[in-house]
Design an enzyme around this catalytic site. Sequence first.
Site, PDB file in Angstrom:
ATOM      1  N   SER A  99      -0.501   4.142   0.756  1.00  0.00           N
ATOM      2  CA  SER A  99      -1.185   5.108   1.626  1.00  0.00           C
ATOM      3  C   SER A  99      -0.252   5.746   2.661  1.00  0.00           C
ATOM      4  O   SER A  99      -0.326   6.960   2.887  1.00  0.00           O
ATOM      5  CB  SER A  99      -2.375   4.444   2.323  1.00  0.00           C
ATOM      6  OG  SER A  99      -3.362   4.131   1.370  1.00  0.00           O
ATOM      7  N   GLY A 106     -16.295  -5.252 -10.964  1.00  0.00           N
ATOM      8  CA  GLY A 106     -15.802  -5.631  -9.644  1.00  0.00           C
ATOM      9  C   GLY A 106     -16.018  -4.498  -8.644  1.00  0.00           C
ATOM     10  O   GLY A 106     -16.837  -3.594  -8.866  1.00  0.00           O
ATOM     11  N   GLY A 107     -15.245  -4.528  -7.554  1.00  0.00           N
ATOM     12  CA  GLY A 107     -15.412  -3.540  -6.492  1.00  0.00           C
ATOM     13  C   GLY A 107     -15.220  -2.118  -6.969  1.00  0.00           C
ATOM     14  O   GLY A 107     -16.006  -1.221  -6.632  1.00  0.00           O
ATOM     15  N   TYR A 124      -2.871   1.592 -12.210  1.00  0.00           N
ATOM     16  CA  TYR A 124      -1.790   2.587 -12.112  1.00  0.00           C
ATOM     17  C   TYR A 124      -0.394   1.958 -12.083  1.00  0.00           C
ATOM     18  O   TYR A 124       0.590   2.668 -11.876  1.00  0.00           O
ATOM     19  CB  TYR A 124      -1.996   3.540 -10.926  1.00  0.00           C
ATOM     20  CG  TYR A 124      -2.129   2.865  -9.589  1.00  0.00           C
ATOM     21  CD1 TYR A 124      -3.375   2.516  -9.090  1.00  0.00           C
ATOM     22  CD2 TYR A 124      -1.012   2.598  -8.808  1.00  0.00           C
ATOM     23  CE1 TYR A 124      -3.510   1.899  -7.866  1.00  0.00           C
ATOM     24  CE2 TYR A 124      -1.131   1.990  -7.579  1.00  0.00           C
ATOM     25  CZ  TYR A 124      -2.381   1.648  -7.118  1.00  0.00           C
ATOM     26  OH  TYR A 124      -2.508   1.033  -5.891  1.00  0.00           O
ATOM     27  N   ASP A 151     -13.650   5.960  -2.771  1.00  0.00           N
ATOM     28  CA  ASP A 151     -13.300   5.692  -4.173  1.00  0.00           C
ATOM     29  C   ASP A 151     -14.192   6.488  -5.132  1.00  0.00           C
ATOM     30  O   ASP A 151     -13.757   6.860  -6.226  1.00  0.00           O
ATOM     31  CB  ASP A 151     -13.407   4.196  -4.488  1.00  0.00           C
ATOM     32  CG  ASP A 151     -12.167   3.429  -4.064  1.00  0.00           C
ATOM     33  OD1 ASP A 151     -11.117   4.076  -3.839  1.00  0.00           O
ATOM     34  OD2 ASP A 151     -12.228   2.194  -3.954  1.00  0.00           O
ATOM     35  N   LYS A 160     -12.829  -4.877   3.125  1.00  0.00           N
ATOM     36  CA  LYS A 160     -13.731  -3.742   2.880  1.00  0.00           C
ATOM     37  C   LYS A 160     -15.204  -4.043   3.202  1.00  0.00           C
ATOM     38  O   LYS A 160     -15.913  -3.177   3.681  1.00  0.00           O
ATOM     39  CB  LYS A 160     -13.620  -3.292   1.421  1.00  0.00           C
ATOM     40  CG  LYS A 160     -12.279  -2.616   1.105  1.00  0.00           C
ATOM     41  CD  LYS A 160     -12.292  -2.111  -0.321  1.00  0.00           C
ATOM     42  CE  LYS A 160     -10.944  -1.555  -0.723  1.00  0.00           C
ATOM     43  NZ  LYS A 160     -10.963  -0.992  -2.076  1.00  0.00           N
ATOM     44  N   GLY A 202      -4.938   6.206 -13.159  1.00  0.00           N
ATOM     45  CA  GLY A 202      -5.288   5.562 -11.894  1.00  0.00           C
ATOM     46  C   GLY A 202      -4.571   6.162 -10.696  1.00  0.00           C
ATOM     47  O   GLY A 202      -5.110   6.164  -9.591  1.00  0.00           O
ATOM     48  N   SER A 260       0.815  -1.214   0.000  1.00  0.00           N
ATOM     49  CA  SER A 260       0.000   0.000   0.000  1.00  0.00           C
ATOM     50  C   SER A 260       0.852   1.269   0.000  1.00  0.00           C
ATOM     51  O   SER A 260       1.796   1.398   0.788  1.00  0.00           O
ATOM     52  CB  SER A 260      -0.919   0.018   1.229  1.00  0.00           C
ATOM     53  OG  SER A 260      -1.576   1.268   1.307  1.00  0.00           O
ATOM     54  N   THR A 262      -8.202  -2.039   3.234  1.00  0.00           N
ATOM     55  CA  THR A 262      -8.044  -2.558   1.883  1.00  0.00           C
ATOM     56  C   THR A 262      -8.337  -4.056   1.866  1.00  0.00           C
ATOM     57  O   THR A 262      -8.771  -4.623   2.878  1.00  0.00           O
ATOM     58  CB  THR A 262      -6.647  -2.169   1.312  1.00  0.00           C
ATOM     59  OG1 THR A 262      -6.612  -2.531  -0.066  1.00  0.00           O
ATOM     60  CG2 THR A 262      -5.512  -2.850   2.049  1.00  0.00           C
TER      61      THR A 262
HETATM   62  P1  NAP Z   1     -12.018  -6.911  -8.741  1.00  0.00           P
HETATM   63  O1  NAP Z   1     -13.171  -6.610  -7.845  1.00  0.00           O
HETATM   64  O2  NAP Z   1     -11.239  -8.161  -8.526  1.00  0.00           O
HETATM   65  O3  NAP Z   1     -12.566  -6.918 -10.267  1.00  0.00           O
HETATM   66  C1  NAP Z   1     -11.710  -7.261 -11.320  1.00  0.00           C
HETATM   67  C2  NAP Z   1     -12.392  -6.963 -12.658  1.00  0.00           C
HETATM   68  O4  NAP Z   1     -11.465  -7.264 -13.717  1.00  0.00           O
HETATM   69  C3  NAP Z   1     -13.647  -7.798 -12.906  1.00  0.00           C
HETATM   70  O5  NAP Z   1     -14.569  -7.037 -13.647  1.00  0.00           O
HETATM   71  C4  NAP Z   1     -13.068  -8.953 -13.739  1.00  0.00           C
HETATM   72  O6  NAP Z   1     -14.025  -9.574 -14.553  1.00  0.00           O
HETATM   73  C5  NAP Z   1     -12.078  -8.201 -14.602  1.00  0.00           C
HETATM   74  N1  NAP Z   1     -11.059  -9.094 -15.163  1.00  0.00           N
HETATM   75  C6  NAP Z   1     -10.019  -9.667 -14.510  1.00  0.00           C
HETATM   76  N2  NAP Z   1      -9.294 -10.428 -15.359  1.00  0.00           N
HETATM   77  C7  NAP Z   1      -9.921 -10.333 -16.576  1.00  0.00           C
HETATM   78  C8  NAP Z   1      -9.654 -10.902 -17.860  1.00  0.00           C
HETATM   79  N3  NAP Z   1      -8.602 -11.710 -18.072  1.00  0.00           N
HETATM   80  N4  NAP Z   1     -10.494 -10.581 -18.880  1.00  0.00           N
HETATM   81  C9  NAP Z   1     -11.552  -9.762 -18.677  1.00  0.00           C
HETATM   82  N5  NAP Z   1     -11.844  -9.201 -17.481  1.00  0.00           N
HETATM   83  C10 NAP Z   1     -11.043  -9.483 -16.435  1.00  0.00           C
HETATM   84  O7  NAP Z   1     -10.941  -5.737  -8.717  1.00  0.00           O
HETATM   85  P2  NAP Z   1     -11.158  -4.180  -8.421  1.00  0.00           P
HETATM   86  O8  NAP Z   1     -10.989  -3.934  -6.964  1.00  0.00           O
HETATM   87  O9  NAP Z   1     -12.402  -3.712  -9.080  1.00  0.00           O
HETATM   88  O10 NAP Z   1      -9.843  -3.558  -9.133  1.00  0.00           O
HETATM   89  C11 NAP Z   1      -9.724  -3.571 -10.537  1.00  0.00           C
HETATM   90  C12 NAP Z   1      -8.500  -2.739 -10.953  1.00  0.00           C
HETATM   91  O11 NAP Z   1      -8.671  -1.394 -10.524  1.00  0.00           O
HETATM   92  C13 NAP Z   1      -7.179  -3.212 -10.329  1.00  0.00           C
HETATM   93  O12 NAP Z   1      -6.166  -3.045 -11.294  1.00  0.00           O
HETATM   94  C14 NAP Z   1      -6.966  -2.249  -9.180  1.00  0.00           C
HETATM   95  O13 NAP Z   1      -5.590  -2.088  -8.855  1.00  0.00           O
HETATM   96  C15 NAP Z   1      -7.539  -0.984  -9.767  1.00  0.00           C
HETATM   97  N6  NAP Z   1      -8.009  -0.033  -8.741  1.00  0.00           N
HETATM   98  C16 NAP Z   1      -7.464   1.215  -8.736  1.00  0.00           C
HETATM   99  C17 NAP Z   1      -7.906   2.156  -7.820  1.00  0.00           C
HETATM  100  C18 NAP Z   1      -7.310   3.523  -7.857  1.00  0.00           C
HETATM  101  O14 NAP Z   1      -7.453   4.272  -6.882  1.00  0.00           O
HETATM  102  N7  NAP Z   1      -6.664   3.899  -8.938  1.00  0.00           N
HETATM  103  C19 NAP Z   1      -8.908   1.824  -6.890  1.00  0.00           C
HETATM  104  C20 NAP Z   1      -9.433   0.533  -6.909  1.00  0.00           C
HETATM  105  C21 NAP Z   1      -8.977  -0.400  -7.848  1.00  0.00           C
HETATM  106  P3  NAP Z   1     -14.848 -10.870 -14.010  1.00  0.00           P
HETATM  107  O15 NAP Z   1     -15.942 -10.328 -13.173  1.00  0.00           O
HETATM  108  O16 NAP Z   1     -15.310 -11.528 -15.260  1.00  0.00           O
HETATM  109  O17 NAP Z   1     -13.863 -11.713 -13.231  1.00  0.00           O
END
Ligand code: NAP
Length: 279
Positions: free
Chosen positions: A20, A132-133, A221, A104, A69, A242, A18, A65
């Site tokens: 943070s 996802g989340g 990011y 977020d 959550k 990001g 993290s 995190t």
């Molecule tokens: P999550 O809840 O695990 O969701 C992951 C998402 O990615 C789901 O929609 C999943 O689809 C999709 N996915 C994963 N592998 C895939 C593939 N091979 N083909 C197609 N779709 C795929 O994760 P999350 O918490 O939402 O985070 C997602 C991304 O956002 C991460 O990279 C995280 O680091 C980033 N993030 C950034 C911030 C920021 O502040 N910049 C905040 C939060 C998250 P399925 O549902 O089909 O598995």
Amino acid sequence: MTAGAPAACVIGWPVAHSRSPLIHRYWLETHGIAGDYRHEAVAPEDFASFLADLGARGYVGANVTIPHKEAALALSEPDDHACSIGAANTLWLDHGRLRSTNTDVEGFIDNLDASTPGWDRGLAKAVVLGAGGSALAVVDGLVRRGIPQVQVANRTSERAEAVRDRFGTAVQVARWDELDAVLSGAGLLVNTTSLGMAGGPGLAVDLGLLRPDAVVADLVYVPLETALLAQAKVRGLRVADGLGMLLYQAVRGFSLWFGVKPAVTAELRALVERDLAGN
Ligand code: NAP
């Protein structure tokens, strides 16, 4: 740290990755506050007792995190943002009450406002990839901003349907295997999938189908400039990355814990960029 000075932490399992602490310690130093911000690695089975003792451990609040959550939401008094997403990422003690929110949503929206001002002017259709989340936060922010049409496409369509069911009529489910039709005429594209992360599979989309004045946002990011953002820039589209969201989502927690609203500065961004580059 000065005895009795306020402290906060980020609780995760694992948590060492993290950024943070880097962000909050920078703000503590900038504002001359004798506080602290630490990593706390807490296993799922210990999370409830850790939160019960948060104040006794010397903390005024915490970020939460993965994987805590949803549990944080259940174990605290959540606000409207945390409830609509079903997860909390920021906790604070308010006269003995443990309250929570999810920052977020504002992190995503504030970053768009700062990086691509006017992004929502006349915006009729936004496309969100992923369900996802983080997609919940993005869709919540877009719906609250009044974007009339938010199309969600996800590899697993049931998860996109769950997002639609949560947020109502402005949200529609789009097919993951027909992205060309989905992207056509969109004024905002947001990648909330993990596709494009360093070392992982990439995201193949044709940005030529977007409106010529479209904005492209990526929540990934690492790398800082994803292939998606690089492709958007080549096309002359405006982008929001990001890292910007990561920085803006941290603002509210610092305000709640330390009583000062901090700024997302170029200096802070450069500090985190250097740290990301080192890993
Ligand atoms: P999550 O809840 O695990 O969701 C992951 C998402 O990615 C789901 O929609 C999943 O689809 C999709 N996915 C994963 N592998 C895939 C593939 N091979 N083909 C197609 N779709 C795929 O994760 P999350 O918490 O939402 O985070 C997602 C991304 O956002 C991460 O990279 C995280 O680091 C980033 N993030 C950034 C911030 C920021 O502040 N910049 C905040 C939060 C998250 P399925 O549902 O089909 O598995």
